[in-house]
Design an enzyme around this catalytic site. Structure first.
Site, short mmCIF file in Angstrom:
data_model
loop_
_atom_site.label_atom_id
_atom_site.label_comp_id
_atom_site.label_asym_id
_atom_site.label_seq_id
_atom_site.Cartn_x
_atom_site.Cartn_y
_atom_site.Cartn_z
N ASN A 63 58.10 -3.43 -3.46
CA ASN A 63 57.30 -3.38 -4.69
C ASN A 63 56.21 -2.31 -4.62
O ASN A 63 55.26 -2.36 -5.42
CB ASN A 63 56.66 -4.74 -4.95
CG ASN A 63 57.67 -5.71 -5.49
OD1 ASN A 63 58.44 -5.37 -6.39
ND2 ASN A 63 57.71 -6.90 -4.95
N HIS A 112 60.88 2.56 -16.58
CA HIS A 112 60.41 1.83 -15.39
C HIS A 112 60.04 2.81 -14.26
O HIS A 112 58.97 2.69 -13.65
CB HIS A 112 61.50 0.86 -14.95
CG HIS A 112 61.15 0.07 -13.72
ND1 HIS A 112 60.16 -0.88 -13.71
CD2 HIS A 112 61.64 0.12 -12.45
CE1 HIS A 112 60.07 -1.40 -12.49
NE2 HIS A 112 60.95 -0.81 -11.70
N HIS A 139 54.48 -1.02 -7.72
CA HIS A 139 54.86 -1.87 -8.85
C HIS A 139 53.71 -2.70 -9.41
O HIS A 139 53.76 -3.10 -10.56
CB HIS A 139 56.02 -2.78 -8.46
CG HIS A 139 57.34 -2.06 -8.35
ND1 HIS A 139 57.54 -0.98 -7.51
CD2 HIS A 139 58.53 -2.24 -9.00
CE1 HIS A 139 58.80 -0.56 -7.63
NE2 HIS A 139 59.41 -1.29 -8.52
N GLU A 174 62.51 5.71 -7.65
CA GLU A 174 62.83 4.62 -6.71
C GLU A 174 63.45 5.18 -5.43
O GLU A 174 63.30 4.61 -4.35
CB GLU A 174 63.75 3.57 -7.36
CG GLU A 174 63.20 2.91 -8.62
CD GLU A 174 62.20 1.77 -8.36
OE1 GLU A 174 61.65 1.67 -7.24
OE2 GLU A 174 61.96 0.98 -9.31
N LYS A 224 67.34 -0.62 1.19
CA LYS A 224 67.09 -1.87 0.46
C LYS A 224 67.91 -3.02 1.03
O LYS A 224 67.39 -4.14 1.20
CB LYS A 224 67.40 -1.67 -1.04
CG LYS A 224 67.14 -2.96 -1.81
CD LYS A 224 66.85 -2.80 -3.25
CE LYS A 224 66.47 -4.16 -3.84
NZ LYS A 224 66.28 -4.14 -5.27
N GLU A 228 61.68 -12.80 -0.54
CA GLU A 228 60.36 -12.16 -0.54
C GLU A 228 59.27 -13.03 0.10
O GLU A 228 58.20 -13.25 -0.47
CB GLU A 228 59.96 -11.74 -1.96
CG GLU A 228 58.92 -10.63 -1.94
CD GLU A 228 58.73 -9.95 -3.29
OE1 GLU A 228 59.72 -9.49 -3.88
OE2 GLU A 228 57.58 -9.88 -3.74
N HIS A 279 54.00 -2.17 -13.14
CA HIS A 279 54.31 -3.24 -14.10
C HIS A 279 53.17 -3.40 -15.11
O HIS A 279 53.42 -3.65 -16.29
CB HIS A 279 54.56 -4.56 -13.38
CG HIS A 279 55.92 -4.65 -12.72
ND1 HIS A 279 56.25 -5.61 -11.81
CD2 HIS A 279 57.04 -3.89 -12.87
CE1 HIS A 279 57.50 -5.44 -11.42
NE2 HIS A 279 58.00 -4.40 -12.04
N LYS A 294 67.67 -9.87 -7.47
CA LYS A 294 66.57 -10.25 -8.37
C LYS A 294 67.05 -10.08 -9.80
O LYS A 294 67.60 -9.03 -10.15
CB LYS A 294 65.35 -9.35 -8.14
CG LYS A 294 64.47 -9.79 -6.99
CD LYS A 294 63.17 -9.00 -7.00
CE LYS A 294 62.28 -9.41 -5.86
NZ LYS A 294 61.08 -8.54 -5.77
N ARG A 324 74.45 -23.73 -14.91
CA ARG A 324 73.78 -23.81 -13.59
C ARG A 324 74.28 -22.77 -12.59
O ARG A 324 74.11 -22.92 -11.39
CB ARG A 324 73.90 -25.21 -12.98
CG ARG A 324 73.30 -26.28 -13.86
CD ARG A 324 73.03 -27.56 -13.09
NE ARG A 324 72.56 -28.58 -14.00
CZ ARG A 324 73.36 -29.43 -14.65
NH1 ARG A 324 74.66 -29.39 -14.49
NH2 ARG A 324 72.85 -30.32 -15.46
N ARG A 341 60.09 -8.13 2.05
CA ARG A 341 60.66 -7.62 0.81
C ARG A 341 59.58 -7.13 -0.16
O ARG A 341 59.84 -6.28 -1.02
CB ARG A 341 61.57 -8.66 0.14
CG ARG A 341 62.26 -8.12 -1.09
CD ARG A 341 63.37 -9.00 -1.60
NE ARG A 341 63.96 -8.37 -2.77
CZ ARG A 341 65.10 -8.72 -3.33
NH1 ARG A 341 65.80 -9.70 -2.83
NH2 ARG A 341 65.55 -8.09 -4.40
#
Ligand code: NAD
Ligand code: GLY
Length: 360
Positions: A244, A264, A247, A184, A226, A236, A251, A142, A120, A240
């Site tokens: 992206n 990426h 993206h 990036e 960032k 987000e 993606h 993330k 956990r 935030r």
């Protein structure tokens, strides 16, 4: 060494950037709950840096469990994650064992998700060794693995205790990986800082030649942008999402071409050119700015269009985007150079037009 910070109240953490920091176990030791860590890495990074990192930690009296997982984006999956859990259990790692990610964004995302979920949640440290990981993925908490149907679809937010970015690790990076990380860096200028975008244009040759001073400036400015955004909107809720930029398309390109086919940063570069085209069509960006942005990606040797995947397939994959709400894909666009915005009501015709120009 320069130190930045992500301001999240009692979960705030430092990000150290400088040359030779892999030898600075003293930057990590104060954050260890117990003097036992598990270092997660891959064979390439292990061959280059694992003995060194293990050695400096051992000299501080820290017991180190080494976990070497298979290389590549195609292994950022459930099977590899389970392999990490197997090793942690076999080595009797408890809740007070700290997981350390030593590598690029794939290792950071995998080790981070393992740290978020093992027993956990256990403490986590990032030692990013690619430009992309230093300027982006190691900061902000993330973590994720890929699902065959969609990129980064299974994950959690789990902030590191400290990030240690050794600029010297960039010396062993391949040319292609360096360029991928620059995508990036350029993103941060585009969404938040037009002057930084201008600085990248002016210093691109120095960045590509790995001039240490230029690279350090690019890393520090990117992290500052960032960290400021994450400090305001960790989960987000809105702001935030601007990180992206590119993206939604990117993606879909990565999933559509098969994980690992494009890096990426390459997919995100082509995705950003698509988002720029959309921004121009909707009347935000001028033709001149759109051309200016595209030429920076070309000069950086990054893709500005995609072949081998149809517009229809891309649209199908884009509907899975995590920014989709009520069935509508939300797009990050540029209102102008240096300022991004989120829009839910992009006309289908405009998306069709962009994809017909830039995908086939
Ligand atoms: P990567 O982790 O696959 O690393 C790229 C390659 O470089 C690998 O082959 C690796 O073995 C090698 N490598 C790493 N460090 C090296 C070094 N110093 N010298 C030589 N080789 C080295 O790729 P990446 O570009 O670092 O990261 C991409 C991943 O990051 C994607 O999965 C993406 O989804 C994720 N990402 C996550 C976030 C986030 O916020 N969590 C943000 C951006 C990207
Ligand atoms: N890479 C996007 C984010 O961290 O939010």
């Amino acid at each position: 060494m320069q130190t930045l910070s992500v301001a999240l109240g009692e979960r705030s953490y430092p990000i150290h950037v400088g040359a030779g920091l892999l030898d600075r176990a003293d930057l990590i030791a104060p954050f260890l709950v117990q003097r036992k860590v598990a270092v997660v890495t891959n064979p390439t990074v292990a061959a280059l840096y694992l003995d060194r990192v293990t050695g400096v930690l051992a000299r501080e009296g820290v017991e180190v469990v080494r976990i070497v997982v298979p290389e590549g984006e195609e292994h950022k999956d459930w099977r590899t994650l389970n392999g990490i859990f197997d090793a942690l259990l076999e080595q009797r790692c408890a809740r007070d064992t700290t997981l350390i990610a030593l590598g690029g964004g794939v290792i950071g995302d995998l080790a981070g998700f393992a740290a978020a979920t093992y027993q956990r949640g256990v403490p986590f440290v990032q030692i990013p060794t690619t430009l992309l990981a230093q300027v982006d993925s190691s900061v902000g908490g993330k973590t994720a693995i890929n699902h065959p149907l969609g990129k980064n679809m299974i994950g959690a937010f789990h902030q590191p205790r400290v990030v240690v970015a050794d600029m010297r690790t960039l010396e062993t990076l391949s040319e292609r990986e360096l360029r991928s990380g620059l995508a990036e860096v350029i993103k941060h200028g585009l969404i938040r800082d037009a002057a930084f975008f201008g600085w990248i244009e002016a210093h691109l040759d120095r960045l590509l030649a790995r001039d240490p001073e230029a690279l350090e400036h690019a890393v520090v400015r990117s992290i500052a942008i960032k960290a400021e955004i994450v400090g305001q909107d960790e989960r987000e809720g809105g702001l935030r999402a601007l990180l992206n930029f590119g993206h939604t398309f990117g993606h879909a390109i990565e999933t559509g071409l098969g994980y690992g086919a494009w890096l990426h940063g390459e997919a995100v570069a082509a995705g950003m050119v698509m988002a720029v085209d959309l921004s121009r069509q909707l009347g935000y960006l001028s033709e001149a700015d759109s051309t200016r942005i595209r030429s920076l990606f070309e000069r950086a040797g990054l893709p500005t269009a995609v072949r081998g995947i149809s517009p229809a397939r891309l649209q199908q994959l884009m509907r899975l985007d995590k920014k989709t709400k009520g069935g509508r894909v939300h797009f990050v666009l540029l209102e102008r150079l240096g300022m991004a915005l989120l829009r839910a009501d992009v006309p289908t015709g405009a998306i069709d037009h962009t994809l017909s120009r830039l995908a086939a």
